[in-house]
Every structure is written in structure tokens, then in C-alpha cells.
Design a protein around this motif. Structure first.
Motif, PDB file in Angstrom:
ATOM      1  N   THR A  83      25.332 -24.086-117.337  1.00 37.41           N
ATOM      2  CA  THR A  83      25.841 -23.280-118.452  1.00 37.41           C
ATOM      3  C   THR A  83      26.571 -22.048-117.960  1.00 37.41           C
ATOM      4  N   GLY A 140      24.440 -28.604-119.384  1.00 37.29           N
ATOM      5  CA  GLY A 140      24.612 -27.165-119.256  1.00 37.29           C
ATOM      6  C   GLY A 140      26.077 -26.779-119.110  1.00 37.29           C
ATOM      7  N   ASN A 180      19.413 -22.901-122.093  1.00 37.52           N
ATOM      8  CA  ASN A 180      20.842 -23.075-121.833  1.00 37.52           C
ATOM      9  C   ASN A 180      21.685 -22.086-122.645  1.00 37.52           C
TER      10      ASN A 180
END
Length: 256
Positions: A83, A140, A180
Motif C-alpha cells: 500500500t 496492498g 492497508n
């Protein structure tokens, strides 16, 4: 318009509580087309909203012992790294391109949700942890890049790769979505600052609070409503919204 946006927040929360997914897939279009926020502000804000709503639903699940913490670690930690990377890459992608990518993700999510054969609720033996890590990293990356929580990918992965029963996968996915989302949100704050953009914290607080209530209600309703019908209905909504975004953003991309 603010009341329409808050009604949308209730639906976002219900979606997360009922299905373990669908939060930011609805939040971004609401913030862009109903509230009128710039694309990059909406994507960053959606991560804060969905992270908060998911956390509100995740805490009761944890107190009931419904969360598989090992899967949170194997899936969530790589997801946080992905992420942050996706959020970092987003600074070089135009906002309208991000929305088009987002629309593609919506339609893919709709296809997965509308599949006639649902993910089996069997709790099958766990497969290779390496695939769980790779999948977590990929989800992510998508979260950071276009602002989706990725629940529609996380839940099937936890069932098929992690060997979790469906109800446990949904509870576990909420923690992974929260991790995330907050990781990506932290990175997006720097991206917004560099672009001279700012968040509407009051709106985000209202949106998160209303959505959190919807999430708790959704969890209570989850065992009483037909999941197959819910998923197909939600999939139809995603297709309509995805096509709307394409219709809005694609002509602008070629004329800009």
C-alpha cells in the motif's frame, strides 16, 4: 448533497459488515461525484474512511474470537508494504487515470461477486504461505494506487489460500483492510501536501462515524440475509457505477 453522501456512508458500512468488502469501491465515487472532491483527495480520504469503518467492525469480531491473527500477519504486513508503495507511485499518475483504473477494478469486483459458484465455506487446508504473502502485497499495491480496500480480493484469498471458513475470512479481512487503508492514508498525506491539496476532516469524520454504525449493523444482519442475493445485487450496482465513471472520465482523458 451532504445528506446523500452520508446515506452513501451507511451503505458503505453495511457493505463492509455484510460482505467484508465494497467499502472504498463506493466511497471514492461518492466523494468525487456527490461531494465534488478532486480525484486524489477522494482517493486519500476514502482510505481514512474505509480504514475507520473497517476497524469499527473488526474490533467486535476480535472480541468474539472470530479473527485469524496468523492470517492478518501473513497477509496484512505485506499488504501494508504494498500500500505504501502504491501510494508513492500514485503521485505520478493523473487523477482521471486513477479513476479509470478504479472503474476497471469495480467491474472486476462485480464479476467476482456475481459468479454463480461462491467461495466454499469449508475451511480447507492452508496452501503455500508464499502465495498468501504475494497476494497480500498485490492487494496492498492496488489499495495504495487507486484507493480500494481490496476486500473482494482478500476474502476469497483467505478462504482459498489461507484455508479459513467464510465467516472467519470476512472478520479477518476487516483487520487487513484497516491496516492497508491506514498505511496508504499516511503515505497519501505526503502526496496531497506535495500537490497543495487538503482533506475535509469534518466530512471524513462524519462519513466514518455514520459508516461505522452501518458496519456494526451489517455484521448483525449478515447471518439473516441471503449472501448470494446480496452479492449479485451489489455486483449490479458496481457495474452501473463503473460504467458511469468510464463515461465521465474517458472523454475527458482524450480532450485534456
Amino acid at each position: 448533497m451532504i445528506w446523500l453522501a452520508l446515506l452513501g456512508a451507511v451503505i458503505v458500512g453495511l457493505s463492509l459488515g455484510l460482505l467484508g468488502s465494497g467499502g472504498s469501491i463506493l466511497t471514492v465515487p461518492l466523494l468525487v461525484y456527490v461531494v465534488g472532491q478532486p480525484e486524489k483527495v477522494a482517493i486519500a480520504g476514502s482510505l481514512a474512511v474505509v480504514g475507520g469503518i473497517a476497524l469499527a467492525g473488526a474490533i467486535p469480531s476480535a472480541l468474539r474470537g472470530g479473527v485469524d491473527w496468523r492470517s492478518v500477519g501473513w497477509f496484512g504486513v505485506p499488504g501494508m508494504a504494498g500500500t505504501v508503495l502504491g501510494a508513492h507511485l500514485s503521485r505520478w499518475i493523473a487523477g482521471d487515470v486513477q479513476l479509470l483504473l478504479f472503474a476497471v477494478v469495480m467491474i472486476v469486483a462485480a464479476w467476482r461477486m456475481a459468479k454463480s459458484a461462491p467461495v466454499a465455506d469449508t475451511g480447507a487446508a492452508s496452501r503455500s504461505r508464499a502465495w498468501v504473502v504475494v497476494d497480500g502485497l498485490g492487494v496492498g499495491l492496488l489499495t495504495g494506487l487507486v484507493g480500494v480496500g481490496g476486500g473482494f480480493l482478500i476474502v476469497p484469498a483467505l478462504v482459498l489460500l489461507g484455508g479459513l471458513p467464510m465467516h472467519r475470512a470476512i472478520a479477518t479481512s476487516l483487520w487487513i483492510i484497516a491496516l492497508n487503508a491506514f498505511s496508504g492514508f499516511g503515505k497519501h498525506l505526503f502526496v496531497l501536501d506535495a500537490a497543495g491539496l487538503a482533506l475535509d476532516w469534518r466530512l471524513l469524520g462524519l462519513f466514518t462515524g455514520v459508516g461505522a454504525v452501518g458496519s456494526v449493523v451489517g455484521q448483525k444482519l449478515a447471518s439473516r440475509l441471503p449472501q448470494a442475493l446480496l452479492r449479485r445485487s451489489f455486483a449490479a450496482l458496481l457495474v452501473v457505477m463503473g460504467l458511469y465513471i468510464v463515461g465521465r472520465e474517458l472523454p475527458a482523458l482524450f480532450t485534456s
